[in-house]
Design a protein around this motif. Structure first.
Motif, PDB file in Angstrom:
ATOM      1  N   LEU A 104     129.227  44.667  36.161  1.00 50.93           N
ATOM      2  CA  LEU A 104     128.174  43.775  36.633  1.00 50.93           C
ATOM      3  C   LEU A 104     127.168  44.602  37.413  1.00 50.93           C
ATOM      4  CD1 LEU A 104     127.026  40.904  37.220  1.00 50.93           C
ATOM      5  CD2 LEU A 104     128.488  40.900  39.256  1.00 50.93           C
ATOM      6  N   GLY A 105     125.884  44.469  37.086  1.00 50.84           N
ATOM      7  CA  GLY A 105     124.854  45.200  37.812  1.00 50.84           C
ATOM      8  C   GLY A 105     123.500  44.550  37.625  1.00 50.84           C
ATOM      9  N   ARG A 106     122.548  45.007  38.416  1.00 46.77           N
ATOM     10  CA  ARG A 106     121.185  44.508  38.271  1.00 46.77           C
ATOM     11  C   ARG A 106     120.701  44.866  36.875  1.00 46.77           C
ATOM     12  NH1 ARG A 106     119.110  43.299  43.563  1.00 46.77           N
ATOM     13  NH2 ARG A 106     120.973  42.468  44.546  1.00 46.77           N
ATOM     14  N   GLY A 107     120.024  43.926  36.259  1.00 52.28           N
ATOM     15  CA  GLY A 107     119.564  44.138  34.895  1.00 52.28           C
ATOM     16  C   GLY A 107     118.060  44.040  34.775  1.00 52.28           C
ATOM     17  N   ASP A 108     117.579  44.457  33.639  1.00 54.10           N
ATOM     18  CA  ASP A 108     116.157  44.414  33.328  1.00 54.10           C
ATOM     19  C   ASP A 108     115.917  43.271  32.342  1.00 54.10           C
ATOM     20  OD1 ASP A 108     113.548  44.739  32.496  1.00 54.10           O
ATOM     21  OD2 ASP A 108     113.835  46.777  31.727  1.00 54.10           O
ATOM     22  N   PRO A 109     115.266  42.176  32.783  1.00 57.00           N
ATOM     23  CA  PRO A 109     115.026  41.055  31.877  1.00 57.00           C
ATOM     24  C   PRO A 109     114.136  41.410  30.689  1.00 57.00           C
ATOM     25  CG  PRO A 109     114.391  40.485  34.135  1.00 57.00           C
ATOM     26  CD  PRO A 109     114.765  41.925  34.122  1.00 57.00           C
ATOM     27  N   ALA A 110     113.452  42.549  30.758  1.00 57.57           N
ATOM     28  CA  ALA A 110     112.569  42.955  29.660  1.00 57.57           C
ATOM     29  C   ALA A 110     113.246  43.905  28.676  1.00 57.57           C
ATOM     30  CB  ALA A 110     111.305  43.608  30.217  1.00 57.57           C
ATOM     31  N   ALA A 111     114.515  44.247  28.913  1.00 56.57           N
ATOM     32  CA  ALA A 111     115.232  45.121  27.983  1.00 56.57           C
ATOM     33  C   ALA A 111     115.381  44.416  26.629  1.00 56.57           C
ATOM     34  CB  ALA A 111     116.603  45.482  28.545  1.00 56.57           C
ATOM     35  N   PRO A 112     115.258  45.145  25.536  1.00 54.82           N
ATOM     36  CA  PRO A 112     115.314  44.513  24.205  1.00 54.82           C
ATOM     37  C   PRO A 112     116.574  43.673  23.962  1.00 54.82           C
ATOM     38  CG  PRO A 112     114.509  46.753  24.003  1.00 54.82           C
ATOM     39  CD  PRO A 112     114.948  46.586  25.437  1.00 54.82           C
ATOM     40  N   ASP A 113     117.746  44.158  24.369  1.00 56.93           N
ATOM     41  CA  ASP A 113     118.961  43.369  24.121  1.00 56.93           C
ATOM     42  C   ASP A 113     118.999  42.115  24.994  1.00 56.93           C
ATOM     43  OD1 ASP A 113     119.443  44.873  26.452  1.00 56.93           O
ATOM     44  OD2 ASP A 113     121.487  45.434  25.876  1.00 56.93           O
ATOM     45  N   VAL A 114     118.445  42.201  26.208  1.00 55.14           N
ATOM     46  CA  VAL A 114     118.370  41.023  27.077  1.00 55.14           C
ATOM     47  C   VAL A 114     117.394  40.010  26.482  1.00 55.14           C
ATOM     48  CG1 VAL A 114     117.699  40.167  29.354  1.00 55.14           C
ATOM     49  CG2 VAL A 114     119.042  42.279  29.157  1.00 55.14           C
ATOM     50  N   ALA A 131     109.436  34.741  33.289  1.00 51.06           N
ATOM     51  CA  ALA A 131     109.714  34.124  34.589  1.00 51.06           C
ATOM     52  C   ALA A 131     110.837  34.845  35.328  1.00 51.06           C
ATOM     53  CB  ALA A 131     110.052  32.647  34.406  1.00 51.06           C
ATOM     54  N   LEU A 132     111.700  35.537  34.589  1.00 47.65           N
ATOM     55  CA  LEU A 132     112.792  36.275  35.214  1.00 47.65           C
ATOM     56  C   LEU A 132     112.301  37.518  35.954  1.00 47.65           C
ATOM     57  CD1 LEU A 132     115.404  35.956  32.345  1.00 47.65           C
ATOM     58  CD2 LEU A 132     115.454  34.789  34.564  1.00 47.65           C
ATOM     59  N   LEU A 133     111.041  37.887  35.756  1.00 49.37           N
ATOM     60  CA  LEU A 133     110.453  39.035  36.445  1.00 49.37           C
ATOM     61  C   LEU A 133     109.870  38.651  37.806  1.00 49.37           C
ATOM     62  CD1 LEU A 133     108.696  40.636  33.354  1.00 49.37           C
ATOM     63  CD2 LEU A 133     110.774  41.461  34.505  1.00 49.37           C
ATOM     64  N   ASP A 134     109.849  37.366  38.124  1.00 50.30           N
ATOM     65  CA  ASP A 134     109.322  36.882  39.396  1.00 50.30           C
ATOM     66  C   ASP A 134     110.077  37.559  40.547  1.00 50.30           C
ATOM     67  OD1 ASP A 134     109.293  35.104  41.815  1.00 50.30           O
ATOM     68  OD2 ASP A 134     107.990  33.892  40.536  1.00 50.30           O
ATOM     69  N   PRO A 135     109.390  37.984  41.603  1.00 53.18           N
ATOM     70  CA  PRO A 135     110.073  38.632  42.729  1.00 53.18           C
ATOM     71  C   PRO A 135     111.113  37.749  43.420  1.00 53.18           C
ATOM     72  CG  PRO A 135     107.689  38.917  42.900  1.00 53.18           C
ATOM     73  CD  PRO A 135     107.932  37.985  41.752  1.00 53.18           C
ATOM     74  N   CYS A 141     124.330  37.571  30.979  1.00 53.83           N
ATOM     75  CA  CYS A 141     123.333  37.720  32.034  1.00 53.83           C
ATOM     76  C   CYS A 141     123.279  36.465  32.882  1.00 53.83           C
ATOM     77  CB  CYS A 141     121.958  38.029  31.449  1.00 53.83           C
ATOM     78  SG  CYS A 141     121.302  36.745  30.373  1.00 53.83           S
ATOM     79  N   GLY A 142     122.679  36.599  34.038  1.00 52.80           N
ATOM     80  CA  GLY A 142     122.500  35.475  34.951  1.00 52.80           C
ATOM     81  C   GLY A 142     121.521  35.855  36.037  1.00 52.80           C
ATOM     82  N   ALA A 143     120.982  34.851  36.702  1.00 60.05           N
ATOM     83  CA  ALA A 143     119.967  35.107  37.721  1.00 60.05           C
ATOM     84  C   ALA A 143     120.158  34.191  38.915  1.00 60.05           C
ATOM     85  CB  ALA A 143     118.572  34.902  37.127  1.00 60.05           C
ATOM     86  N   LEU A 144     119.633  34.641  40.037  1.00 61.16           N
ATOM     87  CA  LEU A 144     119.595  33.874  41.275  1.00 61.16           C
ATOM     88  C   LEU A 144     118.137  33.794  41.705  1.00 61.16           C
ATOM     89  CD1 LEU A 144     120.876  32.560  43.791  1.00 61.16           C
ATOM     90  CD2 LEU A 144     121.190  34.884  44.715  1.00 61.16           C
ATOM     91  N   ARG A 145     117.644  32.560  41.801  1.00 62.71           N
ATOM     92  CA  ARG A 145     116.264  32.359  42.267  1.00 62.71           C
ATOM     93  C   ARG A 145     116.315  31.836  43.693  1.00 62.71           C
ATOM     94  NH1 ARG A 145     112.082  28.645  39.066  1.00 62.71           N
ATOM     95  NH2 ARG A 145     113.749  27.143  39.340  1.00 62.71           N
ATOM     96  N   GLU A 146     115.613  32.527  44.572  1.00 68.35           N
ATOM     97  CA  GLU A 146     115.555  32.064  45.961  1.00 68.35           C
ATOM     98  C   GLU A 146     114.649  30.846  46.040  1.00 68.35           C
ATOM     99  OE1 GLU A 146     115.762  34.608  49.518  1.00 68.35           O
ATOM    100  OE2 GLU A 146     113.666  34.001  49.760  1.00 68.35           O
ATOM    101  N   LEU A 147     115.189  29.757  46.568  1.00 66.88           N
ATOM    102  CA  LEU A 147     114.387  28.549  46.767  1.00 66.88           C
ATOM    103  C   LEU A 147     113.750  28.559  48.147  1.00 66.88           C
ATOM    104  CD1 LEU A 147     116.807  25.941  45.155  1.00 66.88           C
ATOM    105  CD2 LEU A 147     114.791  27.028  44.128  1.00 66.88           C
TER     106      LEU A 147
END
Length: 158
Positions: free
Chosen positions: A3-13, A40-44, A60-66
């Motif tokens: 498990l690690g930080r990922g790049d949402p723009a990577a081709p396989d992602v 939208a996954l590139l949002d800071p 993959c998965g993401a956490l968006r700060e509300l």
């Protein structure tokens, strides 16, 4: 599994996220699809993770700060070929750990009510999530289930 930080723009992602979005639109009416598109996954405000094994993308998965006290789980997806191997649990534990480390009081999520989403709802329930009302800009929707997990604040370091 790593498990690690990922790049949402990577081709396989991007390919996995396109599969994710295709399933969402095939399963739910368009107005009930709340999945983030890859841009939208590139949002800071979004932190994105991948699970890989020997370089192969498993999920993959993401956490968006509300806000400073809560976050939302987004874009959880396990590659079809590796479902049932614990990829989603690995992602979810990582996201919960990050939310706890940030000092969030709660984690929230939206998922579907259709049978397709039953495994996801069971996963979240096993990790302590319970049903809750819509949050943020979400509204009541027969195709959406809203869930929350109240987090324990970590004691301050001495």
């Amino acid at each position: 599994m790593d498990l690690g930080r990922g790049d949402p723009a990577a081709p396989d992602v991007l390919a996995l996220m396109q599969e994710h979005l295709a399933d969402m639109y095939a399963t739910s009416p368009a107005e009930s699809v709340h999945a983030l598109d890859p841009a939208a996954l590139l949002d800071p405000a979004v932190t994105f993770w991948t699970v890989r094994e020997d370089g192969l993308l498993l999920g993959c998965g993401a956490l968006r700060e509300l806000d400073s006290q809560q976050g939302e789980i987004k874009s959880m997806r396990t590659a079809t070929a590796v479902r049932g191997r614990g990829v989603a649990g690995t992602l979810l534990r990582g996201i919960i750990g990050e939310a706890t480390a940030r000092g969030y009081l709660r984690l929230l999520l939206e998922t579907g009510t259709e049978d397709f989403f039953a495994p996801a709802r069971r996963l979240y329930a096993r990790h302590g999530f319970t049903d809750c009302p819509p949050f943020g800009s979400y509204t009541e929707d027969p195709h959406s289930t809203f869930m929350r997990l109240d987090l324990q604040r970590q004691p301050a370091a001495p």
